[in-house]
Design an enzyme around this catalytic site. Structure first.
Site, short mmCIF file in Angstrom:
data_model
loop_
_atom_site.label_atom_id
_atom_site.label_comp_id
_atom_site.label_asym_id
_atom_site.label_seq_id
_atom_site.Cartn_x
_atom_site.Cartn_y
_atom_site.Cartn_z
N HIS A 49 -7.22 -16.02 14.47
CA HIS A 49 -7.65 -17.37 13.51
C HIS A 49 -7.53 -16.88 12.14
CE1 HIS A 49 -9.55 -19.20 17.12
NE2 HIS A 49 -8.53 -19.75 17.05
N GLU A 52 -10.56 -16.27 9.46
CA GLU A 52 -11.66 -15.28 9.94
C GLU A 52 -11.12 -13.72 9.12
OE1 GLU A 52 -11.60 -15.96 14.07
OE2 GLU A 52 -12.02 -18.02 13.91
N ARG A 109 -6.92 -22.29 10.18
CA ARG A 109 -7.34 -21.68 11.11
C ARG A 109 -5.97 -21.25 12.19
NH1 ARG A 109 -11.31 -21.72 15.50
NH2 ARG A 109 -10.45 -22.31 17.59
N HIS A 180 -12.85 -11.91 16.16
CA HIS A 180 -12.79 -13.19 15.65
C HIS A 180 -14.23 -13.35 14.72
CE1 HIS A 180 -10.31 -16.00 18.26
NE2 HIS A 180 -10.34 -14.80 18.81
N GLU A 254 -17.13 -11.96 18.11
CA GLU A 254 -17.24 -13.07 16.86
C GLU A 254 -18.44 -12.39 15.95
OE1 GLU A 254 -15.85 -15.91 16.41
OE2 GLU A 254 -15.35 -16.48 18.29
O1 0X9 Z 1 -13.00 -21.05 19.76
C1 0X9 Z 1 -12.45 -19.87 19.71
O2 0X9 Z 1 -11.36 -19.67 19.90
C2 0X9 Z 1 -13.37 -18.79 19.87
N1 0X9 Z 1 -14.36 -19.05 18.67
S1 0X9 Z 1 -13.92 -19.24 16.97
O3 0X9 Z 1 -14.94 -19.76 16.22
N2 0X9 Z 1 -13.46 -17.66 16.55
O4 0X9 Z 1 -13.14 -20.06 16.80
C3 0X9 Z 1 -14.10 -18.52 20.99
C4 0X9 Z 1 -13.13 -18.20 22.25
C5 0X9 Z 1 -13.96 -17.83 23.24
N3 0X9 Z 1 -13.30 -17.91 24.43
C6 0X9 Z 1 -13.34 -17.18 25.69
N4 0X9 Z 1 -13.68 -16.00 25.33
N5 0X9 Z 1 -12.98 -17.52 26.60
ZN ZN Z 2 -11.68 -17.21 15.93
#
Ligand code: 0X9
Ligand code: ZN
Length: 319
Positions: A49, A52, A109, A180, A254
């Site tokens: 992303h 980030e 993003r 992330h 994260e």
């Molecule tokens: O939404 C996302 O892609 C991730 N969060 S972000 O705020 N960085 O965009 C989290 C994805 C997590 N999904 C799995 N681990 N399945």
């Molecule tokens: Zn992300």
């Protein structure tokens, strides 16, 4: 990346394993000590992303630390003998560069590919584009939205590059880590609420161990769980794909913070955020390494011991 290779030619090499939509190279660093034995692998990617920014910073920090560590720390050296680290510091290169363009693009993003016919917006969410329950939950089919999942699974060359690379290496990968920000979480598969990983308990235990290691550094709290349990359901993520193809330990980190600055994490938090995340990652890598190399060694020892004892009992009984 060139500097790391130049300064550590015996342990660092690089590989271009794909191209972005705007035809930039997607490059990884392979880090490990040369060995005649078949090595296992650890995968880490940062910057899927664009906005980030702490994520690519962390990949750089991680590379620096393990390259220092193997000279000074016997555990890191042992791991560098048995494992190769495959680190992609910036996966979404086009999006990342775009987010550096000006204030209005800072929070970009997605990728930078144009939308389908009839849609004037750009970009697909690369973390919704993998072949893992693609397009089912937590996605948008509107190409102007942040979580647009693309026209089909793997419509994006960046997601295809990771998929192809993982396909070639999957049998050897012990752990898949995708970095992330933000929210301070360690997410385990799956993003789909109706399926759960066969080793969910192990993933949680290792994740909680990583969170504890993180807290010990600067006192920061990280929450561990699946994304439907602790944030929102989602499909098509790289982390889920990695677990689906059989990589046992797959985690999404994260990093800092919890929303005060969000994606615009201040400069003075880069170092502490990386230090604590390094401790968390090290916990996971050490677990993966020891499980692969010690429990198999233990099996060999047990087998040998059983053979010796059987022979002894046999000879004591019959000779
Ligand atoms: O939404 C996302 O892609 C991730 N969060 S972000 O705020 N960085 O965009 C989290 C994805 C997590 N999904 C799995 N681990 N399945
Ligand atoms: Zn992300």
């Amino acid at each position: 990346m060139e500097k790391m290779k130049r300064e550590n030619p015996d342990v660092v090499s690089s590989m271009v394993y794909g191209q972005t939509y705007e035809e930039r190279n997607i490059t990884l660093l392979k880090i490990g000590l040369r060995s005649t034995k078949r090595k296992k692998a650890i995968w880490m990617d940062c910057g899927i992303h664009a906005r980030e920014w702490i994520a690519p910073a962390f990949c750089q920090y991680f590379v620096k630390e393990i390259l220092q560590g193997y000279k000074t720390d016997t555990k890191v050296k042992e791991m560098m003998k048995n494992l190769d680290f495959y680190v992609t510091p910036v996966l979404n290169v086009d999006g990342y560069i775009y987010s550096w363009l000006n204030d209005s693009t800072r929070l970009w993003r997605k990728s930078r590919s144009p939308g389908p016919v009839g849609c004037t917006c750009y970009g697909t969410d690369l973390n919704r584009n993998f072949y893992a329950n693609w397009g089912t939950v937590g996605v948008s089919t509107n190409c102007c939205e942040e979580t647009y999942c693309g026209t089909k699974a793997l419509s994006e060359s960046e997601a295809r590059a990771v998929t192809d690379m993982l396909g070639k290496m999957s049998g050897d990968i012990l752990a898949f880590l995708t970095i992330h920000s933000y929210s301070q979480l360690i997410l385990v598969p799956y993003g789909h609420p109706n399926i759960s990983a066969p080793n969910y308990n192990e993933l949680m235990e290792v994740g909680l161990g990583a969170a504890k290691a993180i807290k010990a550094v600067h006192g920061m709290d990280y929450t561990v769980g699946t994304s439907p349990d602790i944030i929102y359901p989602n499909s098509g993520s790289s982390c889920d794909y990695a677990r689906l193809i059989g990589i046992p330990l797959s985690f999404t980190f994260e990093l800092r913070d919890q929303g005060e600055y969000g994606f615009k994490l201040p400069e003075d938090q880069i170092q502490p955020a990386c230090e604590e995340a390094y401790a968390g990652v090290q916990h996971i890598i050490t677990y993966a390494h020891d499980k692969a190399f010690y429990s198999s060694a233990a099996t060999v020892t047990t087998t040998l011991w059983t053979t010796v004892m059987t022979a002894w009992v046999f000879s004591a009984t019959f000779l």
